[in-house]
Design a protein around this motif. Structure first.
Motif, PDB file in Angstrom:
ATOM      1  N   ALA A 106      29.150  49.521  36.611  1.00  0.00           N
ATOM      2  CA  ALA A 106      28.855  49.916  35.228  1.00  0.00           C
ATOM      3  C   ALA A 106      30.091  49.648  34.401  1.00  0.00           C
ATOM      4  CB  ALA A 106      28.471  51.391  35.158  1.00  0.00           C
ATOM      5  N   GLN A 107      29.869  49.164  33.175  1.00  0.00           N
ATOM      6  CA  GLN A 107      30.975  48.724  32.331  1.00  0.00           C
ATOM      7  C   GLN A 107      30.797  49.258  30.921  1.00  0.00           C
ATOM      8  OE1 GLN A 107      31.359  44.454  32.267  1.00  0.00           O
ATOM      9  NE2 GLN A 107      33.526  44.579  31.699  1.00  0.00           N
ATOM     10  N   LEU A 108      31.917  49.628  30.334  1.00  0.00           N
ATOM     11  CA  LEU A 108      31.936  50.043  28.926  1.00  0.00           C
ATOM     12  C   LEU A 108      32.639  48.950  28.125  1.00  0.00           C
ATOM     13  CD1 LEU A 108      33.063  53.549  27.590  1.00  0.00           C
ATOM     14  CD2 LEU A 108      33.919  51.451  26.559  1.00  0.00           C
ATOM     15  N   LEU A 109      32.020  48.547  27.020  1.00  0.00           N
ATOM     16  CA  LEU A 109      32.670  47.633  26.074  1.00  0.00           C
ATOM     17  C   LEU A 109      32.921  48.411  24.796  1.00  0.00           C
ATOM     18  CD1 LEU A 109      30.421  44.422  26.431  1.00  0.00           C
ATOM     19  CD2 LEU A 109      32.535  44.942  27.625  1.00  0.00           C
ATOM     20  N   ARG A 110      34.183  48.473  24.389  1.00  0.00           N
ATOM     21  CA  ARG A 110      34.508  49.204  23.162  1.00  0.00           C
ATOM     22  C   ARG A 110      33.931  48.442  21.960  1.00  0.00           C
ATOM     23  NH1 ARG A 110      38.823  48.247  26.631  1.00  0.00           N
ATOM     24  NH2 ARG A 110      39.922  50.060  27.439  1.00  0.00           N
ATOM     25  N   PRO A 111      33.737  49.127  20.824  1.00  0.00           N
ATOM     26  CA  PRO A 111      33.220  48.420  19.648  1.00  0.00           C
ATOM     27  C   PRO A 111      34.083  47.184  19.359  1.00  0.00           C
ATOM     28  CG  PRO A 111      33.249  50.772  19.248  1.00  0.00           C
ATOM     29  CD  PRO A 111      33.926  50.561  20.571  1.00  0.00           C
ATOM     30  N   GLY A 112      33.446  46.048  19.192  1.00  0.00           N
ATOM     31  CA  GLY A 112      34.157  44.797  18.894  1.00  0.00           C
ATOM     32  C   GLY A 112      34.777  44.124  20.104  1.00  0.00           C
ATOM     33  N   GLU A 113      34.816  44.801  21.240  1.00  0.00           N
ATOM     34  CA  GLU A 113      35.497  44.231  22.416  1.00  0.00           C
ATOM     35  C   GLU A 113      34.742  43.025  22.991  1.00  0.00           C
ATOM     36  OE1 GLU A 113      36.340  47.057  25.531  1.00  0.00           O
ATOM     37  OE2 GLU A 113      37.263  45.538  26.816  1.00  0.00           O
ATOM     38  N   GLU A 114      35.518  42.029  23.423  1.00  0.00           N
ATOM     39  CA  GLU A 114      34.934  40.894  24.125  1.00  0.00           C
ATOM     40  C   GLU A 114      35.589  40.787  25.492  1.00  0.00           C
ATOM     41  OE1 GLU A 114      33.780  37.099  22.266  1.00  0.00           O
ATOM     42  OE2 GLU A 114      35.415  36.232  23.439  1.00  0.00           O
ATOM     43  N   VAL A 115      34.790  40.603  26.531  1.00  0.00           N
ATOM     44  CA  VAL A 115      35.349  40.405  27.871  1.00  0.00           C
ATOM     45  C   VAL A 115      34.927  39.026  28.382  1.00  0.00           C
ATOM     46  CG1 VAL A 115      35.509  42.843  28.493  1.00  0.00           C
ATOM     47  CG2 VAL A 115      33.413  41.588  29.004  1.00  0.00           C
ATOM     48  N   ALA A 116      35.835  38.376  29.083  1.00  0.00           N
ATOM     49  CA  ALA A 116      35.564  37.049  29.648  1.00  0.00           C
ATOM     50  C   ALA A 116      35.976  37.076  31.113  1.00  0.00           C
ATOM     51  CB  ALA A 116      36.326  35.974  28.882  1.00  0.00           C
ATOM     52  N   PRO A 117      35.095  37.554  31.991  1.00  0.00           N
ATOM     53  CA  PRO A 117      35.432  37.601  33.419  1.00  0.00           C
ATOM     54  C   PRO A 117      35.595  36.189  33.963  1.00  0.00           C
ATOM     55  CG  PRO A 117      33.112  38.138  33.080  1.00  0.00           C
ATOM     56  CD  PRO A 117      33.725  38.024  31.725  1.00  0.00           C
ATOM     57  N   ASP A 146      42.495  46.880  28.619  1.00  0.00           N
ATOM     58  CA  ASP A 146      42.160  47.032  30.038  1.00  0.00           C
ATOM     59  C   ASP A 146      40.644  47.080  30.216  1.00  0.00           C
ATOM     60  OD1 ASP A 146      44.837  47.169  30.601  1.00  0.00           O
ATOM     61  OD2 ASP A 146      44.920  49.369  30.524  1.00  0.00           O
ATOM     62  N   PRO A 147      40.128  46.391  31.235  1.00  0.00           N
ATOM     63  CA  PRO A 147      38.680  46.455  31.461  1.00  0.00           C
ATOM     64  C   PRO A 147      38.247  47.861  31.880  1.00  0.00           C
ATOM     65  CG  PRO A 147      39.760  45.196  33.206  1.00  0.00           C
ATOM     66  CD  PRO A 147      40.827  45.546  32.206  1.00  0.00           C
ATOM     67  N   VAL A 148      37.112  48.288  31.386  1.00  0.00           N
ATOM     68  CA  VAL A 148      36.573  49.608  31.742  1.00  0.00           C
ATOM     69  C   VAL A 148      35.329  49.352  32.570  1.00  0.00           C
ATOM     70  CG1 VAL A 148      35.832  51.846  30.875  1.00  0.00           C
ATOM     71  CG2 VAL A 148      37.471  50.467  29.561  1.00  0.00           C
ATOM     72  N   HIS A 149      35.513  49.229  33.862  1.00  0.00           N
ATOM     73  CA  HIS A 149      34.467  48.717  34.736  1.00  0.00           C
ATOM     74  C   HIS A 149      34.577  49.449  36.070  1.00  0.00           C
ATOM     75  CE1 HIS A 149      32.386  44.744  36.283  1.00  0.00           C
ATOM     76  NE2 HIS A 149      31.642  45.824  36.447  1.00  0.00           N
ATOM     77  N   LEU A 150      33.533  50.164  36.454  1.00  0.00           N
ATOM     78  CA  LEU A 150      33.548  50.953  37.689  1.00  0.00           C
ATOM     79  C   LEU A 150      32.479  50.445  38.651  1.00  0.00           C
ATOM     80  CD1 LEU A 150      33.867  54.537  36.146  1.00  0.00           C
ATOM     81  CD2 LEU A 150      35.647  53.286  37.399  1.00  0.00           C
ATOM     82  N   ALA A 151      32.863  50.333  39.918  1.00  0.00           N
ATOM     83  CA  ALA A 151      31.923  49.905  40.958  1.00  0.00           C
ATOM     84  C   ALA A 151      31.317  51.133  41.627  1.00  0.00           C
ATOM     85  CB  ALA A 151      32.651  49.054  41.984  1.00  0.00           C
ATOM     86  N   TYR A 152      30.054  51.071  41.931  1.00  0.00           N
ATOM     87  CA  TYR A 152      29.395  52.116  42.729  1.00  0.00           C
ATOM     88  C   TYR A 152      29.688  51.813  44.198  1.00  0.00           C
ATOM     89  CZ  TYR A 152      26.472  53.001  38.554  1.00  0.00           C
ATOM     90  OH  TYR A 152      26.004  53.290  37.294  1.00  0.00           O
ATOM     91  N   VAL A 153      30.250  52.777  44.914  1.00  0.00           N
ATOM     92  CA  VAL A 153      30.579  52.541  46.325  1.00  0.00           C
ATOM     93  C   VAL A 153      30.086  53.684  47.211  1.00  0.00           C
ATOM     94  CG1 VAL A 153      32.655  51.177  45.794  1.00  0.00           C
ATOM     95  CG2 VAL A 153      32.865  53.641  46.184  1.00  0.00           C
ATOM     96  N   ASN A 154      30.123  53.416  48.477  1.00  0.00           N
ATOM     97  CA  ASN A 154      29.841  54.435  49.494  1.00  0.00           C
ATOM     98  C   ASN A 154      31.067  55.355  49.569  1.00  0.00           C
ATOM     99  OD1 ASN A 154      29.963  55.717  52.066  1.00  0.00           O
ATOM    100  ND2 ASN A 154      28.468  54.252  52.864  1.00  0.00           N
TER     101      ASN A 154
END
Ligand code: 1HN
Length: 346
Positions: free
Chosen positions: A264-275, A241-249
């Protein structure tokens, strides 16, 4: 049906000149430049600005140029595909690294572009936004929305450096970019509202219900809390699961500024994301860790405090190549694309 369009050369020179004399131009020779088939033309290059290379030059700016001579002491991240004179990282994003030395003040002003600070190093810096004193610790996001008074101070011992991002290219293109200088603000020493009125997600001041929403209730997003939120989200979700949080009002749930969006996004060790390919352009700033991005076939390695430009519609992969979590901060112009009704993912 696709025609091959007429060129300028095919037209009589005196005709083209007579048009020019009347401030007119034929559209058809230029049409494919402004409206190419199927995919936009992009001059923005995938590019990394490496903090290790930049830092000494920023410190040298501190020796060469006193703050009074600079107003804001900044080295601007200029995308090599767009030229040094444009002062832009992507078509809509201005980005720069700003240095303030112990004891210095960057005086109060307000302007039509909206800005954010994202702190890179140093303790004891603070920004006052419309009277609210916002401490600047590494990774903190501080908003200075259009029209808000802001000034920077430094009460610590070591240089303070942050990333500035502004929607300046858009406001400048509107021929609406200007600044008003002001007097120093009387800051109270109260904690900023991330520590009081908006202490926790899902809780807002009761009195804000049913009222005309205040435009910018939350100005500072402390990294300590954003980081912990990412770590907790990672541990509470599946390995893919992507670990990605948006800053909002916090009062509207919408992006916190009108043109630029932040996440802001967290990538686990070795993780690859392809949005997905997105129509928005962006910059990525590395808060912790190291890794590599493939952007439209260009391989870019990055390390802590580096900043990377990502063109519109780019095919992107990011990979954590270290053995610790990577934390990245994204700035994109998706809020503007969405407001204009042109946002695409494909
Ligand atoms: C600005 O106001 C700041 O307040 C930094 O720190 C960078 C770049 C262009 C226009 C205004 C600041 C800026 C800026």
């Amino acid at each position: 049906m696709s025609y091959s369009l007429g060129t300028l050369e095919e037209l009589p020179k005196d005709y083209v000149q007579s048009l020019a004399d009347l401030s007119l131009a034929p559209l058809w020779p230029a049409l494919r430049t402004v409206l190419p088939h199927d995919f936009p033309t992009r001059s923005t290059k995938p590019f990394a600005w490496r903090y290790k290379q930049i830092r000494s030059h920023l410190m040298r700016a501190g020796e060469l140029t006193p703050i009074e001579k600079a107003e804001r002491r900044v080295l601007v991240l200029c995308n090599p595909g767009l030229g040094l004179d444009k002062l832009i990282a992507t078509p809509t994003i201005y980005a720069g690294l700003q240095l303030i030395l112990p004891g210095e003040t960057a005086e109060a002003h307000r302007h039509t572009p909206s800005a954010i600070r994202f702190v890179i190093e140093g303790d004891g810096g603070y920004t006052i936004v419309n009277g609210e004193k916002c401490p600047m610790e590494k990774g903190d996001l501080i908003l200075t929305p259009s029209g808000t008074w802001h000034e920077h101070w430094h009460a610590g011992k070591n240089p303070v450096v942050w990333l500035d991002a502004l929607d300046l290219p858009v406001i400048y293109a509107l021929e609406h970019s200007y600044v008003i200088e002001g007097k120093r603000q009387a800051a109270n020493n109260a904690p900023d509202r991330s520590q009081t009125a908006y202490r926790r997600a899902g809780l807002v001041p009761y009195g804000s219900l049913g009222k005309r929403r205040e435009d910018y209730p939350l100005i500072r997003f402390p990294w300590r809390e954003v980081r912990q939120s990412l770590v907790d989200l990672a541990s509470g979700s599946g390995a893919k699961d992507p670990v990605h949080l948006a800053y909002v009002n916090p009062e509207t749930g919408a992006e916190c500024l009108p043109i630029l969006g932040f996440s802001a996004q967290l990538l686990r060790p070795g993780e690859e994301v392809a949005p997905p390919r997105r129509s928005s352009s962006s910059i990525l700033h590395v808060i912790e860790g190291r890794g590599v991005s493939e952007i439209d076939g260009t391989t870019i390695e990055w390390d802590e405090s580096d900043t990377v430009a990502i063109p519109t519609h780019a095919q992107v992969r990011h990979r954590n190549t270290g053995d610790k979590p990577v934390f990245v901060f994204h700035v994109d112009d998706a809020p503007l694309h969405r407001k204009l009704g042109v946002y695409e993912e494909h």
